[in-house]
Design a protein around this motif. Sequence first.
Motif, PDB file in Angstrom:
ATOM      1  N   PRO A   8     -67.124  -3.261  17.351  1.00 12.79           N
ATOM      2  CA  PRO A   8     -68.120  -4.203  17.701  1.00 12.79           C
ATOM      3  C   PRO A   8     -67.840  -5.578  17.550  1.00 12.79           C
ATOM      4  O   PRO A   8     -68.473  -6.259  18.286  1.00 12.79           O
ATOM      5  CB  PRO A   8     -69.408  -3.569  16.796  1.00 12.79           C
ATOM      6  N   GLY A   9     -66.554  -5.865  16.852  1.00 10.43           N
ATOM      7  CA  GLY A   9     -66.407  -7.128  16.679  1.00 10.43           C
ATOM      8  C   GLY A   9     -65.653  -7.830  17.816  1.00 10.43           C
ATOM      9  O   GLY A   9     -65.401  -9.079  17.938  1.00 10.43           O
ATOM     10  N   LEU A  10     -65.444  -6.919  18.986  1.00  9.31           N
ATOM     11  CA  LEU A  10     -64.833  -7.560  20.105  1.00  9.31           C
ATOM     12  C   LEU A  10     -65.568  -8.257  21.187  1.00  9.31           C
ATOM     13  O   LEU A  10     -66.878  -7.949  21.245  1.00  9.31           O
ATOM     14  CB  LEU A  10     -64.000  -6.376  20.936  1.00  9.31           C
ATOM     15  N   ASP A  11     -65.180  -9.497  21.722  1.00  6.17           N
ATOM     16  CA  ASP A  11     -65.990 -10.104  22.590  1.00  6.17           C
ATOM     17  C   ASP A  11     -65.991  -9.401  23.943  1.00  6.17           C
ATOM     18  O   ASP A  11     -65.136  -9.204  24.607  1.00  6.17           O
ATOM     19  CB  ASP A  11     -65.330 -11.630  22.631  1.00  6.17           C
ATOM     20  N   LEU A  12     -67.445  -9.217  24.507  1.00  4.98           N
ATOM     21  CA  LEU A  12     -67.615  -8.251  25.749  1.00  4.98           C
ATOM     22  C   LEU A  12     -67.003  -9.081  26.926  1.00  4.98           C
ATOM     23  O   LEU A  12     -66.367  -8.785  27.782  1.00  4.98           O
ATOM     24  CB  LEU A  12     -68.921  -7.822  25.949  1.00  4.98           C
ATOM     25  N   LYS A  13     -67.231 -10.421  26.874  1.00  4.94           N
ATOM     26  CA  LYS A  13     -67.008 -11.391  27.842  1.00  4.94           C
ATOM     27  C   LYS A  13     -65.236 -11.546  27.884  1.00  4.94           C
ATOM     28  O   LYS A  13     -64.744 -11.452  29.201  1.00  4.94           O
ATOM     29  CB  LYS A  13     -67.527 -12.565  27.692  1.00  4.94           C
ATOM     30  N   GLU A  14     -64.594 -11.714  26.684  1.00  2.00           N
ATOM     31  CA  GLU A  14     -63.209 -11.496  26.831  1.00  2.00           C
ATOM     32  C   GLU A  14     -62.596 -10.138  27.531  1.00  2.00           C
ATOM     33  O   GLU A  14     -61.649 -10.172  28.171  1.00  2.00           O
ATOM     34  CB  GLU A  14     -62.645 -11.804  25.526  1.00  2.00           C
ATOM     35  N   LEU A  15     -63.162  -9.127  26.967  1.00  2.00           N
ATOM     36  CA  LEU A  15     -62.834  -7.730  27.576  1.00  2.00           C
ATOM     37  C   LEU A  15     -62.960  -7.694  29.137  1.00  2.00           C
ATOM     38  O   LEU A  15     -62.222  -7.249  29.931  1.00  2.00           O
ATOM     39  CB  LEU A  15     -63.753  -6.605  27.007  1.00  2.00           C
ATOM     40  N   GLU A  16     -64.041  -8.182  29.562  1.00  6.61           N
ATOM     41  CA  GLU A  16     -64.434  -8.200  31.085  1.00  6.61           C
ATOM     42  C   GLU A  16     -63.279  -9.103  31.950  1.00  6.61           C
ATOM     43  O   GLU A  16     -62.818  -8.856  33.159  1.00  6.61           O
ATOM     44  CB  GLU A  16     -65.616  -8.926  31.414  1.00  6.61           C
TER      45      GLU A  16
ATOM     46  N   SER B 157     -56.693 -11.311  22.553  1.00  5.94           N
ATOM     47  CA  SER B 157     -56.320 -11.003  21.114  1.00  5.94           C
ATOM     48  C   SER B 157     -57.402 -11.488  20.209  1.00  5.94           C
ATOM     49  O   SER B 157     -58.062 -12.541  20.545  1.00  5.94           O
ATOM     50  CB  SER B 157     -55.172 -11.877  20.882  1.00  5.94           C
ATOM     51  N   ALA B 158     -57.544 -10.806  19.176  1.00  2.00           N
ATOM     52  CA  ALA B 158     -58.614 -11.248  18.071  1.00  2.00           C
ATOM     53  C   ALA B 158     -58.401 -10.508  16.623  1.00  2.00           C
ATOM     54  O   ALA B 158     -57.192  -9.811  16.704  1.00  2.00           O
ATOM     55  CB  ALA B 158     -59.935 -10.754  18.713  1.00  2.00           C
ATOM     56  N   GLU B 159     -58.808 -11.134  15.694  1.00  2.00           N
ATOM     57  CA  GLU B 159     -58.646 -10.678  14.495  1.00  2.00           C
ATOM     58  C   GLU B 159     -60.124  -9.716  14.054  1.00  2.00           C
ATOM     59  O   GLU B 159     -61.060 -10.634  14.246  1.00  2.00           O
ATOM     60  CB  GLU B 159     -58.456 -11.647  13.506  1.00  2.00           C
ATOM     61  N   LEU B 160     -59.963  -8.609  13.832  1.00  2.00           N
ATOM     62  CA  LEU B 160     -61.421  -7.822  13.211  1.00  2.00           C
ATOM     63  C   LEU B 160     -61.038  -7.607  11.590  1.00  2.00           C
ATOM     64  O   LEU B 160     -59.998  -7.264  11.250  1.00  2.00           O
ATOM     65  CB  LEU B 160     -61.190  -6.398  14.166  1.00  2.00           C
ATOM     66  N   GLN B 161     -62.416  -7.601  11.219  1.00  2.00           N
ATOM     67  CA  GLN B 161     -62.115  -7.042   9.572  1.00  2.00           C
ATOM     68  C   GLN B 161     -63.303  -5.793   9.643  1.00  2.00           C
ATOM     69  O   GLN B 161     -64.346  -5.973  10.329  1.00  2.00           O
ATOM     70  CB  GLN B 161     -62.841  -8.232   8.988  1.00  2.00           C
TER      71      GLN B 161
ATOM     72  N   ALA C 211     -54.927  -7.352  13.343  1.00  2.00           N
ATOM     73  CA  ALA C 211     -54.759  -8.105  14.599  1.00  2.00           C
ATOM     74  C   ALA C 211     -54.849  -7.197  15.933  1.00  2.00           C
ATOM     75  O   ALA C 211     -54.102  -6.071  15.973  1.00  2.00           O
ATOM     76  CB  ALA C 211     -53.107  -8.592  14.535  1.00  2.00           C
ATOM     77  N   THR C 212     -55.667  -7.668  16.739  1.00  2.00           N
ATOM     78  CA  THR C 212     -56.002  -6.741  17.884  1.00  2.00           C
ATOM     79  C   THR C 212     -55.830  -7.302  19.090  1.00  2.00           C
ATOM     80  O   THR C 212     -56.129  -8.464  19.329  1.00  2.00           O
ATOM     81  CB  THR C 212     -57.765  -6.317  17.677  1.00  2.00           C
ATOM     82  N   THR C 213     -54.968  -6.475  20.002  1.00  2.00           N
ATOM     83  CA  THR C 213     -54.739  -7.004  21.196  1.00  2.00           C
ATOM     84  C   THR C 213     -55.327  -6.082  22.603  1.00  2.00           C
ATOM     85  O   THR C 213     -55.062  -4.705  22.263  1.00  2.00           O
ATOM     86  CB  THR C 213     -53.312  -7.203  21.580  1.00  2.00           C
ATOM     87  N   VAL C 214     -55.883  -6.475  23.761  1.00  2.00           N
ATOM     88  CA  VAL C 214     -56.399  -5.502  24.744  1.00  2.00           C
ATOM     89  C   VAL C 214     -55.661  -6.058  25.855  1.00  2.00           C
ATOM     90  O   VAL C 214     -55.709  -7.155  26.096  1.00  2.00           O
ATOM     91  CB  VAL C 214     -57.870  -5.428  24.762  1.00  2.00           C
ATOM     92  N   SER C 215     -55.077  -5.146  26.488  1.00  2.00           N
ATOM     93  CA  SER C 215     -54.189  -5.415  27.742  1.00  2.00           C
ATOM     94  C   SER C 215     -54.624  -4.397  28.832  1.00  2.00           C
ATOM     95  O   SER C 215     -54.962  -3.421  28.462  1.00  2.00           O
ATOM     96  CB  SER C 215     -52.756  -5.520  27.600  1.00  2.00           C
ATOM     97  N   LEU C 216     -54.323  -4.857  30.000  1.00  2.00           N
ATOM     98  CA  LEU C 216     -54.639  -4.179  31.259  1.00  2.00           C
ATOM     99  C   LEU C 216     -53.325  -3.361  31.617  1.00  2.00           C
ATOM    100  O   LEU C 216     -51.941  -3.874  31.860  1.00  2.00           O
ATOM    101  CB  LEU C 216     -55.131  -4.978  32.289  1.00  2.00           C
ATOM    102  N   ALA C 217     -53.535  -2.001  31.860  1.00  2.00           N
ATOM    103  CA  ALA C 217     -52.163  -1.111  32.313  1.00  2.00           C
ATOM    104  C   ALA C 217     -52.222  -1.078  33.926  1.00  2.00           C
ATOM    105  O   ALA C 217     -53.432  -0.502  34.238  1.00  2.00           O
ATOM    106  CB  ALA C 217     -52.294   0.172  31.719  1.00  2.00           C
ATOM    107  N   ASN C 218     -51.260  -1.456  34.603  1.00  2.00           N
ATOM    108  CA  ASN C 218     -51.357  -1.262  35.722  1.00  2.00           C
ATOM    109  C   ASN C 218     -50.225  -0.033  36.317  1.00  2.00           C
ATOM    110  O   ASN C 218     -49.601   0.365  35.676  1.00  2.00           O
ATOM    111  CB  ASN C 218     -51.018  -2.592  36.565  1.00  2.00           C
TER     112      ASN C 218
ATOM    113  N   LEU D 152     -56.619   1.047  33.230  1.00  2.00           N
ATOM    114  CA  LEU D 152     -56.652   1.711  31.835  1.00  2.00           C
ATOM    115  C   LEU D 152     -56.502   0.467  30.986  1.00  2.00           C
ATOM    116  O   LEU D 152     -55.643  -0.749  31.535  1.00  2.00           O
ATOM    117  CB  LEU D 152     -55.614   2.765  31.591  1.00  2.00           C
ATOM    118  N   LEU D 153     -56.985   0.228  29.856  1.00  2.00           N
ATOM    119  CA  LEU D 153     -56.984  -0.855  28.891  1.00  2.00           C
ATOM    120  C   LEU D 153     -56.224  -0.012  27.697  1.00  2.00           C
ATOM    121  O   LEU D 153     -56.711   1.045  27.115  1.00  2.00           O
ATOM    122  CB  LEU D 153     -58.531  -1.150  28.464  1.00  2.00           C
ATOM    123  N   VAL D 154     -55.131  -0.855  27.261  1.00  2.00           N
ATOM    124  CA  VAL D 154     -54.479  -0.409  26.106  1.00  2.00           C
ATOM    125  C   VAL D 154     -55.084  -1.270  24.968  1.00  2.00           C
ATOM    126  O   VAL D 154     -54.729  -2.314  24.983  1.00  2.00           O
ATOM    127  CB  VAL D 154     -52.957  -0.478  26.234  1.00  2.00           C
ATOM    128  N   VAL D 155     -55.304  -0.456  23.511  1.00  2.00           N
ATOM    129  CA  VAL D 155     -55.813  -1.509  22.512  1.00  2.00           C
ATOM    130  C   VAL D 155     -54.729  -1.234  21.505  1.00  2.00           C
ATOM    131  O   VAL D 155     -54.337  -0.006  21.340  1.00  2.00           O
ATOM    132  CB  VAL D 155     -57.133  -0.908  22.095  1.00  2.00           C
TER     133      VAL D 155
END
Length: 352
Positions: free
Chosen positions: A53-61, A71-75, A86-93, A99-102
Amino acid sequence: MNIQAINEHLLRAIGVGVAVLRASDMTFIFHNGPFAEWFGKPEPGQTLPDVLPGLDLKELEDVKQSGLRYSAELQIKPKRRTLIFATTVSLANGVDEQLLVVECQNITRIRELESMIDSYSTMVERNTRELEREKERVERLLLNLMPRAVYEEFKTFGVVTPQLYDNVSVVMLDFVGFTDFTARTDPTVTLSELNDIFTAFDRIVEQFGCERIKTIGDAYLAVSGMPDETPDHATAVAHCAVRFLRYLERRNESHPHKWQARIGLGTGAAVGSVVGIQKYVYDVFGPAVNIASRLQVFANPMHIVAPEEMKYALIDEFQITDLGPVDIKGMGKMDLINVTSRLSTPQKTRMF
């Protein structure tokens, strides 16, 4: 990011939490063991925001639209200890669907070490400031005990070489009736009075380039001509003596306690050095000091007595009155003079 790249991520994922999600609804397709251990095993239908839940929905969109990494830091706090990831979310093409890779890496220890380093740096800076303040306090204390040139030698070498100064002048002041005053006065009042007077004397001494060497009870000793040579050392101590008495006269006009003093001047040779090893103090010895000490006994209250040999050094700036020869203990007969300011009216003096 294509399937080959995803596989490479999975192969590198030892100690890293990895999850693969459908970009359309952000539901989980895959997650590895560390991910489930840290965040719990995702239930069917759970989405990434449900699990993290700590991820920013707008950033994910934005990741889905632009393909940029987020990229974000979650606690999280699974038990008593807070964990930081340290969390990164990227798009797989290059696959049938987006697909999203976390990727999540436990950086708790790194942050703890950084915090420890910051705390240590803060402590070092604080201790350094405290040491600097302590050094300044010690330096001020030592400069109250010895001239600066002597202090610099003591600081550099740890010892002070005794120095013989051939031409110095000394002023020695002693208060009249001090013993009786202390007997009938509260000690705190006595100390307060002496502190005020000696502080004023110190300013006078500094004004004329002299050095206050010490106070012994109610006695005050200052010199001129050491450790730095001073051609007009005799007039310097005489100016100090005159202003000591002038200060006392003006102070007596407005204070309930009336102070009177006898002052002796001396000139000649003196030795200066630090005395003692643990409780050290800078002191001066020699003929100039002995003369000043002995002559103040022969002065009338609020008068200044000096040896005749100082007469010609003082006569241009001061009112000089001959007192004649006096038998000085340990020194034989010595011709003495009374010294007053030219602004003062010479008073008739008598010898004790």
